[in-house]
Design a protein around this motif. Structure first.
Motif: not given
Length: 944
Positions: A246-255, A289-290, A337-339, A313-316
């Motif tokens: 299980f992996y977690r990743a954080n991504l800023l908006e407007n990337a 998602v794709t 899991l991308v936040n 959307t705040n999580m994928y």
């Protein structure tokens, strides 16, 4: 240890000697020595002369020398003792690289007769070489399917040493899978094999790193090593596996597109194609998602390919597979899991709403300079803003209300040090990363009059040449003020002061604007040499500030005064005449000219010389002193009168001079000269510089002598006072010898006055021990009698001079050793005398004593040769208590003090001198006064 060996017998030597004696004297012989390799220079090899049977003394004469076959000088012979020693260090491996036994062959040749000897020096091997493998590492590939017991050949090591110093053993580093097996076929033939002890698993250990060690047999043992790198060959028996399920990743908006999200990592324990992996989304991943994310097949990196909006959307959630490329493919699975995080994408906004400039330099701390408002459209920490300004400036920024800040004064301001400040106000939010905005404002500092005018120094020295034209410019003073505008406008003025009662403003003036000084009059150095003035510089500020400069003005002398002659050569006298005896000798002083110059320095330095002087004149003048002296003996041919003009000239520029005319008259003898002319030269000689020093020395010595005399007198007076106080505590008595004397201090006092005759004459006796009989006599009385007990009669020749009678009328202090002593004819009067080289007079003489005190008269008596010491008249028992000395108005009283009820008993007797009783008749008193006057007159005449 050396081992000499002689292979020739004595018999063979004799045979060869007789055979070859006619041709040449040769004896063939062989010695064998052994030395270790790498022996240092000078190492001992053998006693070659002794082993060859040669005398030490014949070595030099027979020219013993050593020759090697290869021509190298490995060895030499000491011709003093016949010892063979190492000349150059020998490396056995270099000399004999492939030979086990290394021998150096030498030939020893001597002459007269010629003799050749062969010497073998065996170089003994030492363990100085390490075992060496052909390579530092060996690589082997072994499949993980090989069975235990399998053998793999290895290449052995080599050692340059021989014998036991060569390789003897091999060892393998400790491990669970491999061992080493060594098979020895001969001394130089060995077989080395690697043996597999346990089955291999590449997934557990894919590479084995072992160390193979080779040892030699030397002491100490030396070793060499090599690395065995064993690679285990793979078989596809493992599926790919992710590091995490299980992996977690954080991504800023407007990337933006292509933004890195996360990198996945899967591994396969197999090798080669069995471990090659590619990545892909699972079939269950949605199309949404794709459309936003993509994954790279070979790296496993997930990137952004669409628009990411936190508000939508705040999580994928993403499913990912990892598949290998083996013959029979195997796969592994994980979830990502991308936040989506809110991004600080708005900068703060900064606005200066109020600015109060310029700021006065005397503003107090806390004064508000500007008001600033800030705003950030982000929320949370991204919308929280902090403001700060540049450091090390006298301003600070503080938060007042929400989103408002004030810029205030935080320290002292000084416009003279810094007139303006460029302040950068930075507003920074607390987002991550933080965003900031900067705004620059300039704050000017206004001037106040807080600096007085200043001179470069508080006092200055100037010089003005005398006789300057009135109104001339003499100096310029300058002050500076660090203020600006009106506060820096400076005016100059003179502070009121006086010079000899005259205001200083009467001498100089100053321009109030530029500070130029002008002389109002012509100065004269002879009248004013120096004066001081105070210059004040004042600015135009409110209130005005000022400072002062002390100006020391020196009047510089110029040569404006000619020399002036002093008396008797003054200008009022037109002609001066001097008389000189014709018998004057060479160098005799005729006169001296004294002159002065009102100037100073070189301008007042006067030189003297004759003007228009004839060549045969017998006089000369000192150029510096002005002394006119005789240069030769005077003759008859010299005229009676010589008129000389003397030129007095100073050293100024230009020079100034004066002329004095002197007439010298020649007379026949010194008696013809007036007295004042005879001593004329001596007066000038006395008043010279050396005489001045002499007078000063005499004055100094006299002062020291006077101070010493005063100190000595004070000390003597103090000692005398102490002795008198001690004497007053003692009493008079007679010694057992019947003599009248005084104490060991040898002093007594006679006081004659008009007071009660109690202690007028005090006599003291020596402190000798006395018997009880003496004490009894002491108590009865102090007057001696003869052996019959009858008192002696007074001697008729007891004489007193008129001076003594006059002295006994007043208070007399006698210092000395006067004694009333029992003599052959009765009591003798012995008075102290003043030692003198003159013969003594015939009669008794009274002279004043040496060292008499102030306001006291002391006297001493002398007896001449014609008048021996006069006996003192004896005092009879019935002598009256008070009697009169013949020829004297004084009364002598003899009494014995009786103890009173208050005082302790005393045994001291006193003889006192006092005046006549007042009960005498007036007529006798007048008669005694007349006799006294006559006696005084007679005494005065005799003294004269």
């Amino acid at each position: 240890m050396l081992f000499p060996r002689n292979d020739c017998s004595v018999r063979s030597r004799l045979i060869m000697f007789f055979i070859l004696q006619t041709a040449w004297d040769v004896v063939l012989c062989q010695l064998h020595y052994m030395i270790p390799e790498e022996s240092k220079h000078g190492a001992f090899v053998g006693r070659i002369a002794q082993d060859l049977g040669l005398d030490i003394s014949d070595i030099n004469s027979r020219r013993l020398r050593i020759v090697s076959k290869d021509g190298k000088e490995y060895f030499q012979v000491n011709l003093q003792n016949g010892i063979l020693f190492v000349n150059n260090m020998i490396d056995r491996e270099e000399l004999c690289p492939k030979i086990n036994i290394c021998i150096v062959q030498l030939e020893v040749i001597v002459d007269k007769p010629v003799q050749i000897n062969h010497i073998d020096v065996e170089i003994e091997d030492v363990n100085d070489n390490y075992p060496v493998f052909p390579s530092n590492e060996f690589k082997l590939v072994i499949a993980e399917s090989r069975l235990p017991g399998s053998r793999f050949p290895l290449e052995g090591a080599s050692d340059a040493d021989v014998g036991t110093n060569s390789i003897t053993n091999y060892e393998l580093s400790s491990n669970d899978f491999f061992a080493i097996d060594v098979q020895t076929y001969s001394q130089k033939s060995k077989s080395i094999q690697l043996v597999l002890k346990k089955a291999l698993d590449r997934e557990q250990i894919s590479c084995h790193n072992l160390t193979l060690i080779a040892f030699d047999g030397g002491k100490p043992k030396l070793s060499g090593t090599t690395q065995l790198l064993i690679t285990v060959q793979d078989v596809n028996d493992n599926a790919p596996a992710f590091d995490q399920l299980f992996y977690r990743a954080n991504l800023l908006e407007n990337a933006v597109k292509g933004t890195f999200v996360i990198k996945l990592n899967a591994t396969d324990l197999d090798q080669g194609e069995n471990s090659d992996i590619f990545y892909g989304f699972s079939n269950v991943v949605s199309q949404e998602v794709t459309s936003i994310f993509s994954i790279e097949q070979h790296t496993g990196i997930i990137r952004v390919v669409g628009e990411v909006d936190f508000e939508q959307t705040n999580m994928y959630e993403i499913e990912v597979d990892a598949i290998d490329k083996g013959q029979y493919s195997m796969a592994g699975h994980c979830k990502v899991l991308v936040n989506i995080l809110d991004m600080n994408d708005n900068h703060p906004e900064l606005t200066v709403t109020s600015l109060n400039v310029p700021v006065s330099e005397d503003s107090s701390p806390g004064t508000v300079v500007a008001v600033i408002s800030v705003h950030d459209r982000d929320s949370g920490l991204n919308g929280k803003v902090n403001c700060h300004i540049s450091k090390h400036i006298p301003f600070t920024i503080k938060s007042t209300l929400r989103e408002y800040y004030s810029l205030t004064v935080d320290g002292p301001l000084d416009r003279e040090r810094k007139s303006a400040y460029d302040i950068e106000i930075t507003a920074t939010d607390e987002g991550s990363p933080a965003l900031s905005v900067t705004k620059a404002i300039q704050i000017e500092i206004s001037d106040v009059n807080d600096n007085p005018p200043t001179f470069l120094q508080t006092s200055e020295i100037i010089s003005i040449k005398e006789n300057n034209p009135p109104g001339s410019h003499v100096y310029t003073v300058s002050a500076s003020d660090s203020d600006i505008n009106q506060n820096s406008f400076i005016t100059y003025s003179l502070t009121e002061s006086t010079l000899d009662g005259i205001p200083i403003s009467s001498y100089i003036s100053i321009n109030p604007e530029n500070g130029k000084l002008f002389a109002l009059l012509s100065f004269d150095h002879e009248q004013v040499t120096y004066f001081q003035c105070l210059i004040k510089a004042t600015d135009a500020g409110l209130p005005p500030l000022s400072s002062n400069l002390t100006l020391n003005v020196f009047i510089q002398d110029i040569n404006d005064n000619a020399p002036t002659v002093l008396a008797p050569f003054s200008s009022s006298v037109s002609r001066v005449t001097e008389m000189v005896s014709r018998s004057a000798i060479e160098g005799q002083l005729v006169t001296k000219i004294k002159a002065i110059d009102a100037d100073s320095g070189y301008n007042a330095w006067i030189s003297y010389k004759f003007k228009d002087l004839a060549g045969n004149t017998p006089f000369a003048i000192g150029h510096q002193t002005g002394e006119i002296t005789v240069t030769r003996s005077l003759t008859e041919s010299d005229g009676d009168e010589h008129r000389i003009s003397i030129l007095l000239k100073d050293h100024g520029d230009p020079e100034m001079s004066a002329v004095v005319t002197l007439t010298i008259l020649l007379v026949e003898s010194v008696q013809d000269l007036p007295l004042e002319r005879k001593n004329h030269g001596r007066k000038y000689e006395d008043i010279s510089e050396s005489n001045i020093y002499l007078i000063m020395s005499i004055f100094l010595i006299s002062s020291i002598f006077l101070i010493t005399l005063i100190i000595y007198t004070v000390l003597k007076w103090h000692k005398y006072t102490q002795e008198v106080n001690e004497l007053r505590q003692n009493n008079i008595c007679s010694s057992i010898a019947g003599s009248w004397t005084y104490t060991q201090q040898r002093q007594y006092k006679v006081c004659l006055s008009g007071v009660t005759p109690k202690n007028d004459l005090i006599l003291f006796t020596p402190n000798y021990p006395q018997s009880s009989l003496q004490d009894e006599n002491w108590n009865r009385g102090c007057l001696n009698s003869d052996s019959a007990g009858k008192p002696k009669q007074p001697h008729p020749d007891w004489r007193y001079s008129a001076s003594l009678r006059a002295a006994m009328q007043s208070a007399v202090h006698v210092e000395g050793s006067a004694v009333l002593r029992q003599g052959p004819g009765g009591l003798e009067q012995q008075w102290p005398t003043v030692s003198s080289a003159t013969p003594e007079p015939d009669g008794g003489e009274v002279s004043p004593p040496v060292g008499a005190g102030v306001n006291c008269n002391s006297w001493t008596f002398k007896y001449g040769p014609g008048n021996p010491k006069q006996p003192v008249p004896q005092i009879p028992p019935d002598f009256p208590e008070n009697f009169i000395i013949p020829g004297s108005p004084a009364i002598i009283s003899i009494r014995q003090d009786q103890p009173s009820a208050q005082d302790p008993p005393k045994s001291n007797n006193f003889i006192t001198f006092g005046k006549k009783e007042e009960t005498k008749k007036k007529k006798k008193k007048k008669k005694g006064s007349k006799n006294q006057e006559k006696g005084n007159n007679a005494a005065d005449n005799s003294d004269q």
